[in-house]
Scaffold this active site. Structure first.
Site, PDB file in Angstrom:
ATOM      1  N   TYR A 248       0.860  -1.192   0.000  1.00  0.00           N
ATOM      2  CA  TYR A 248       0.000   0.000   0.000  1.00  0.00           C
ATOM      3  C   TYR A 248       0.892   1.237   0.000  1.00  0.00           C
ATOM      4  O   TYR A 248       1.523   1.560   1.003  1.00  0.00           O
ATOM      5  CB  TYR A 248      -0.921  -0.026   1.218  1.00  0.00           C
ATOM      6  CG  TYR A 248      -1.907   1.121   1.316  1.00  0.00           C
ATOM      7  CD1 TYR A 248      -2.155   1.978   0.250  1.00  0.00           C
ATOM      8  CD2 TYR A 248      -2.614   1.343   2.496  1.00  0.00           C
ATOM      9  CE1 TYR A 248      -3.065   3.014   0.356  1.00  0.00           C
ATOM     10  CE2 TYR A 248      -3.531   2.373   2.611  1.00  0.00           C
ATOM     11  CZ  TYR A 248      -3.745   3.206   1.542  1.00  0.00           C
ATOM     12  OH  TYR A 248      -4.647   4.240   1.654  1.00  0.00           O
TER      13      TYR A 248
ATOM     14  N   LYS B 182      -1.421  -1.349  -4.079  1.00  0.00           N
ATOM     15  CA  LYS B 182      -2.461  -0.318  -4.050  1.00  0.00           C
ATOM     16  C   LYS B 182      -1.730   1.003  -4.191  1.00  0.00           C
ATOM     17  O   LYS B 182      -1.075   1.471  -3.260  1.00  0.00           O
ATOM     18  CB  LYS B 182      -3.259  -0.380  -2.749  1.00  0.00           C
ATOM     19  CG  LYS B 182      -4.306   0.726  -2.628  1.00  0.00           C
ATOM     20  CD  LYS B 182      -5.004   0.688  -1.274  1.00  0.00           C
ATOM     21  CE  LYS B 182      -6.010   1.826  -1.134  1.00  0.00           C
ATOM     22  NZ  LYS B 182      -6.667   1.829   0.205  1.00  0.00           N
TER      23      LYS B 182
END
Length: 296
Positions: free
Chosen positions: A137, A166
């Site tokens: 992330y 992400k």
């Protein structure tokens, strides 16, 4: 759907609390059923939108187990399990895997601003500790440092269970590099609802979405329309919901989306400090948008 393991419309799930700030597992199960009915591809509890910094490890386990029990095999559960101390991040990842998560979303180390080599070693340690797929992330606006495309690609090539990123940097050059240079089985997802349309048009694999908490069917349709080249349809969906996408960040996430879900009758409007309710004027603005969309 992409042939890659991590793809489609994923919801960054809120954590519902009761008035005493305990986890509301009844509401949590209802949210899972809502997403199954809407066709959401992946549920991600215990992330930023789930107020993960305020959750104990026992609560993380209980939330993941509850979501997994309710979801069964109908929907993938990829749990948030990251922090800025590597040993603790490893512990959280192992705890999430033990609780039943099919994948792990691990935020880049924040505040201490490690070098790219430090970031690499952080994720390497996590990858060696668990067997489930890991989603990196990258959210520089919250962490204070960017995970460079070269670091992400190095991790993807060196570890078979580092399966996706992400990408919430808003850096289109970095996104382009990731999409063009990634290994075949590595997924690139956006973390920005406002960027779903251009991101998917560039060849992205999906979104980890805040707005999917409120309008999961619409987010799913937007992802699928953009992925399959039905751009007129995708633009129409995007136009209808883009103001909601923006207003979900009128104050710090997840405060606006939890207020919206409370208005929709799905959860109580309860946060854990340091998060507090929306300012009255922002409540009015968001409520008007929800009413215009027929959500309340």
């Amino acid at each position: 759907m992409s042939t890659r393991l991590i793809s489609g419309s994923a919801v960054a799930l809120v954590t519902p609390f009761r008035q005493d700030c305990s986890v509301d597992t009844v509401a949590l199960r209802q949210l899972v059923r809502f997403h199954i009915a809407a066709g959401t591809d992946i549920i991600i509890p215990c992330g930023t939108t789930g107020e993960s910094p305020t959750l104990s490890m026992e609560e993380q386990s209980r939330i993941i187990r509850t979501v997994k029990e309710e979801a069964g095999e109908q929907i993938m559960v990829a749990a948030g399990a990251g922090t800025n101390a590597t040993d603790h991040a490893v512990e959280l990842a192992k705890n999430a895997e033990k609780a039943g998560a099919s994948a792990i979303l691990s935020v880049a180390p924040y505040y201490n601003k490690p070098s790219q080599e430090g970031i690499y070693q952080h994720y390497a340690r996590i990858a060696e500790a668990v067997s489930v797929p890991i989603i990196i992330y990258n959210v520089p606006g919250r962490t204070g440092s960017n995970v460079a495309a070269s670091t992400i690609l190095r991790l993807a090539r060196d570890f078979g269970n580092i399966a996706a990123v992400k990408e919430a940097s808003d850096n289109m050059a970095q996104i382009t590099e990731l999409l063009e240079e990634r290994p075949e089985n590595f997924s690139v997802l956006t973390g920005e609802d406002m960027l779903i349309l251009p991101f998917m048009a560039m060849g992205g694999d999906g979104v980890i979405s805040v707005a999917a908490n409120q309008v999961p069917s619409a987010v799913k349709r937007l992802v699928e329309a953009a992925r399959t080249g039905r751009l007129d349809e995708a633009r129409a969906i995007n136009t209808r919901y883009r103001r909601l996408f923006r207003l979900n960040f009128i104050e710090s996430n997840p405060v606006p989306v939890k207020y919206a879900l409370a208005l929709m009758g799905m959860i109580e409007e309860v946060y854990r400090l340091p998060l507090v309710p929306l300012a009255d004027e922002n409540k009015r603005i968001l409520k008007e948008e929800l009413q215009s969309l027929g959500l309340v």
